[in-house]
Design a protein around this motif. Structure first.
Motif, PDB file in Angstrom:
ATOM      1  N   GLY A 114    -114.955  -4.176 -28.642  1.00 14.28           N
ATOM      2  CA  GLY A 114    -115.675  -3.960 -27.389  1.00 14.28           C
ATOM      3  C   GLY A 114    -115.672  -5.225 -26.550  1.00 14.28           C
ATOM      4  O   GLY A 114    -115.546  -6.341 -27.065  1.00 14.28           O
ATOM      5  N   THR A 115    -115.810  -5.044 -25.251  1.00 11.55           N
ATOM      6  CA  THR A 115    -115.833  -6.175 -24.320  1.00 11.55           C
ATOM      7  C   THR A 115    -117.004  -7.109 -24.614  1.00 11.55           C
ATOM      8  O   THR A 115    -116.908  -8.322 -24.457  1.00 11.55           O
ATOM      9  N   LYS A 116    -118.116  -6.528 -25.045  1.00 12.07           N
ATOM     10  CA  LYS A 116    -119.294  -7.362 -25.333  1.00 12.07           C
ATOM     11  C   LYS A 116    -118.951  -8.388 -26.411  1.00 12.07           C
ATOM     12  O   LYS A 116    -119.291  -9.570 -26.287  1.00 12.07           O
ATOM     13  N   TYR A 140    -123.705  -8.798 -15.989  1.00 13.96           N
ATOM     14  CA  TYR A 140    -123.747  -8.623 -17.443  1.00 13.96           C
ATOM     15  C   TYR A 140    -123.745 -10.020 -18.063  1.00 13.96           C
ATOM     16  O   TYR A 140    -122.767 -10.758 -17.913  1.00 13.96           O
ATOM     17  N   ASN A 186    -116.340  -9.552 -12.550  1.00 12.98           N
ATOM     18  CA  ASN A 186    -116.377  -8.180 -13.088  1.00 12.98           C
ATOM     19  C   ASN A 186    -116.279  -7.181 -11.935  1.00 12.98           C
ATOM     20  O   ASN A 186    -117.217  -7.060 -11.153  1.00 12.98           O
ATOM     21  N   ASN A 190    -120.718  -4.043 -12.417  1.00 14.66           N
ATOM     22  CA  ASN A 190    -122.025  -3.586 -12.866  1.00 14.66           C
ATOM     23  C   ASN A 190    -123.010  -4.685 -12.507  1.00 14.66           C
ATOM     24  O   ASN A 190    -122.812  -5.812 -12.944  1.00 14.66           O
ATOM     25  N   ASP A 218    -113.794  -9.397 -16.426  1.00 13.06           N
ATOM     26  CA  ASP A 218    -114.362  -8.314 -17.231  1.00 13.06           C
ATOM     27  C   ASP A 218    -114.055  -7.004 -16.501  1.00 13.06           C
ATOM     28  O   ASP A 218    -114.672  -6.678 -15.488  1.00 13.06           O
ATOM     29  N   ALA A 220    -114.322  -3.860 -17.586  1.00 14.98           N
ATOM     30  CA  ALA A 220    -114.846  -2.737 -18.379  1.00 14.98           C
ATOM     31  C   ALA A 220    -114.827  -1.409 -17.616  1.00 14.98           C
ATOM     32  O   ALA A 220    -114.772  -0.346 -18.220  1.00 14.98           O
ATOM     33  N   TYR A 221    -114.879  -1.495 -16.270  1.00 16.80           N
ATOM     34  CA  TYR A 221    -114.887  -0.252 -15.471  1.00 16.80           C
ATOM     35  C   TYR A 221    -113.581  -0.076 -14.685  1.00 16.80           C
ATOM     36  O   TYR A 221    -113.499   0.762 -13.785  1.00 16.80           O
ATOM     37  N   SER A 248    -111.742  -2.128 -21.772  1.00 18.68           N
ATOM     38  CA  SER A 248    -112.616  -1.451 -22.725  1.00 18.68           C
ATOM     39  C   SER A 248    -112.338   0.043 -22.761  1.00 18.68           C
ATOM     40  O   SER A 248    -112.070   0.650 -21.728  1.00 18.68           O
ATOM     41  N   SER A 250    -114.706   1.988 -23.688  1.00 19.97           N
ATOM     42  CA  SER A 250    -116.056   2.568 -23.655  1.00 19.97           C
ATOM     43  C   SER A 250    -116.296   3.535 -22.511  1.00 19.97           C
ATOM     44  O   SER A 250    -116.678   4.678 -22.720  1.00 19.97           O
ATOM     45  N   LYS A 251    -116.090   3.043 -21.291  1.00 16.41           N
ATOM     46  CA  LYS A 251    -116.504   3.845 -20.132  1.00 16.41           C
ATOM     47  C   LYS A 251    -115.361   4.740 -19.656  1.00 16.41           C
ATOM     48  O   LYS A 251    -115.587   5.860 -19.218  1.00 16.41           O
ATOM     49  N   ARG A 259    -116.347   1.325 -30.147  1.00 13.14           N
ATOM     50  CA  ARG A 259    -116.222  -0.133 -30.153  1.00 13.14           C
ATOM     51  C   ARG A 259    -114.768  -0.596 -30.200  1.00 13.14           C
ATOM     52  O   ARG A 259    -114.270  -1.107 -31.209  1.00 13.14           O
TER      53      ARG A 259
HETATM   54  C1  LIG Z   1    -119.958  -5.340 -17.021  1.00 10.87           C
HETATM   55  C2  LIG Z   1    -119.906  -4.915 -18.435  1.00 10.87           C
HETATM   56  N1  LIG Z   1    -119.152  -5.598 -19.287  1.00 10.87           N
HETATM   57  C3  LIG Z   1    -119.062  -5.252 -20.568  1.00 10.87           C
HETATM   58  C4  LIG Z   1    -119.791  -4.196 -21.075  1.00 10.87           C
HETATM   59  C5  LIG Z   1    -119.680  -3.882 -22.528  1.00 10.87           C
HETATM   60  O1  LIG Z   1    -118.670  -2.976 -22.759  1.00 10.87           O
HETATM   61  P1  LIG Z   1    -118.135  -2.648 -24.206  1.00 10.87           P
HETATM   62  O2  LIG Z   1    -118.695  -1.316 -24.585  1.00 10.87           O
HETATM   63  O3  LIG Z   1    -116.654  -2.655 -24.072  1.00 10.87           O
HETATM   64  O4  LIG Z   1    -118.622  -3.723 -25.132  1.00 10.87           O
HETATM   65  C6  LIG Z   1    -120.611  -3.466 -20.236  1.00 10.87           C
HETATM   66  C7  LIG Z   1    -121.413  -2.348 -20.773  1.00 10.87           C
HETATM   67  O5  LIG Z   1    -122.345  -1.879 -20.220  1.00 10.87           O
HETATM   68  C8  LIG Z   1    -120.667  -3.839 -18.875  1.00 10.87           C
HETATM   69  O6  LIG Z   1    -121.442  -3.168 -18.029  1.00 10.87           O
END
Ligand SMILES: Cc1ncc(COP(=O)(O)O)c(C=O)c1O
Length: 414
Positions: A114-116, A140, A186, A190, A218, A220-221, A248, A250-251, A259
């Motif tokens: 995951g990006t986190k 974030y 990013n 977000n 980042d 992620a979106y 990522s 995820s979204k 993950r």
């Molecule tokens: C800007 C940003 N970066 C990273 C993440 C984390 O993403 P991941 O599920 O890939 O860890 C989020 C999740 O909300 C996010 O909003």
């Protein structure tokens, strides 16, 4: 009396005071307000526009791919930094979806849990005590938090509407810039929902070269766009010399709990990430990697997800605008970032004033059973997510008209 354990915590998490703070954090306040609103209105529907993840599970063919991959004996071992199936699919996806050619999956891509996780590992590669990490706010915070764990300092760049929610790089004081090593950006963003432009990314590359900065985008979106193609930072001429991009599953593929993501870009930076990652985790389950490779080969999944968010955005923007809330549809993500009103006047003529967006958000929960996430970091805004629960399109319409009904007879002042 405190246990001796209380004296052993590191300063970075509060030292001797760890766990003793009484401050209630934003998301806990939202949770508590939601609980209280439900207790006061038993059986009522709370419309949750505060959720930061997809409302649906992964597509059935991806789940089936996971089941098949999980049944393979060769997928049972530690993945470490390996998983060539996923790396190759990621390189192909970068070309096919983002138009970024020539990425070598062997040296320019390593997966992340995951990006986190990637954002928490990267500061170990870059930040020495006293170094500055340039971040954007609202945003974030994970890279900044870990940079501070390593003795670094965070310099926040405000994302303001007048700058289309892009940071003003020229606002950084020279002494701060001299100590800066990294810039995290990013887009789609977000919480603002803003998108970058190729011109902005070009200016970031130039700035990074001029001031010897590592750029971490980042993304992620990135793939959740409502028109055209996703914009990768790595599509910018020269970007590969200065940075990396974090993608990522995820979204874009409804896989938050799976993950998996990947770090892509400059080979030396990718290698540094891989080194620290190797000392941090043992890699994501190869079956998850294999199923995600299948997903990356099916970008129509993301297009379908994005089309749903786009449709919901149109509906929500129209509802909010009808009640004089200045919502503007973003070009991607699932976030609608709306300026908070200064006050609301109810049917009975009573005026409620909101000092901060947090007060507006609490009022929306308590009075209207609508949950959002407030941001007061750079102006007062509320973040509405279109990932609310609705089982199909008619249900989606029902939720939107319910929001409309609940906001009726309230006038907002700015
Ligand atoms: C800007 C940003 N970066 C990273 C993440 C984390 O993403 P991941 O599920 O890939 O860890 C989020 C999740 O909300 C996010 O909003």
């Amino acid at each position: 009396m405190d246990s001796y354990l209380q004296n052993l915590f590191a300063d970075r998490i509060g030292g001797k005071s760890f766990g003793k703070g009484t401050e209630i954090y934003k998301f806990e306040k939202i949770k508590r307000a939601k609980r209280a609103a439900m207790a006061a209105n038993p059986g009522a529907e709370l419309i949750d526009l505060g959720v930061g993840e997809p409302d649906e599970m992964a597509f059935p063919d991806c789940v089936q791919a996971l089941a098949r991959a999980a049944a393979k004996s060769e997928n049972r071992t530690y993945a470490d930094n390996g998983g060539s199936v996923f790396k190759e699919a990621a390189a192909h996806w970068m070309q096919n979806v983002c138009g970024v050619r020539g990425i070598d999956p062997a040296t320019q891509i390593v997966h992340s849990i995951g990006t986190k996780a990637a954002l928490s590992i990267l500061p170990a590669c870059l930040i020495n005590p006293g170094d500055v990490a340039l971040m954007t706010t609202p945003g974030y915070p994970v890279f900044g938090t870990h940079s501070q764990y390593y003795g670094g300092q965070v310099h926040n760049l405000a994302l303001l509407e007048k700058n289309n929610f892009l940071p003003d790089l020229n606002s950084i004081p020279p002494e701060t810039l001299r100590r800066a090593k990294s810039l995290v950006i990013n887009y789609p963003n977000n919480p603002t929902g803003a998108s970058a432009s190729p011109e902005f990314f070009a200016s970031v590359v130039e700035f990074a070269k001029q001031h010897n900065l590592v750029v971490i985008h980042d993304a992620a979106y990135a793939a959740l766009v409502f028109e055209g193609k996703p914009l990768s930072f790595l599509a910018t001429p020269g970007a590969i010399d200065v940075g990396i991009e974090l993608h990522s599953m995820s979204k874009s593929f409804n896989m938050t709990g799976w993950r998996l993501g990947f770090v892509v870009g400059n080979p030396l930076l990718v290698r540094a990430y891989a080194d620290v990652k190797d000392n941090t985790d043992s890699g994501q389950f190869l079956a998850i990697q294999e199923a995600c490779a299948y997903a990356l080969d099916h970008p129509e999944i993301t297009r379908a997800v994005a089309a749903k968010y786009s449709r919901r955005m149109d509906g929500l923007v129209a509802v909010l605008n009808r009640h004089s809330l200045p919502a503007k549809k973003p070009r991607g993500s699932f976030f609608l970032y709306v300026k908070s009103p200064r006050s609301a006047i109810g049917k009975d003529g009573k005026r409620v004033t909101f000092e901060r967006s947090e007060n507006f958000s609490q009022w929306l929960i308590t009075e209207k059973l609508i949950s959002t996430v407030p941001w007061d970091d750079a102006g007062a805004y509320a973040r509405f997510s279109v990932t609310f629960s609705a089982k199909d399109i008619p249900d989606e319409r029902r939720v939107l008209s319910e929001i409309d009904r609940r906001l009726a007879a309230t006038a907002f002042e700015f």
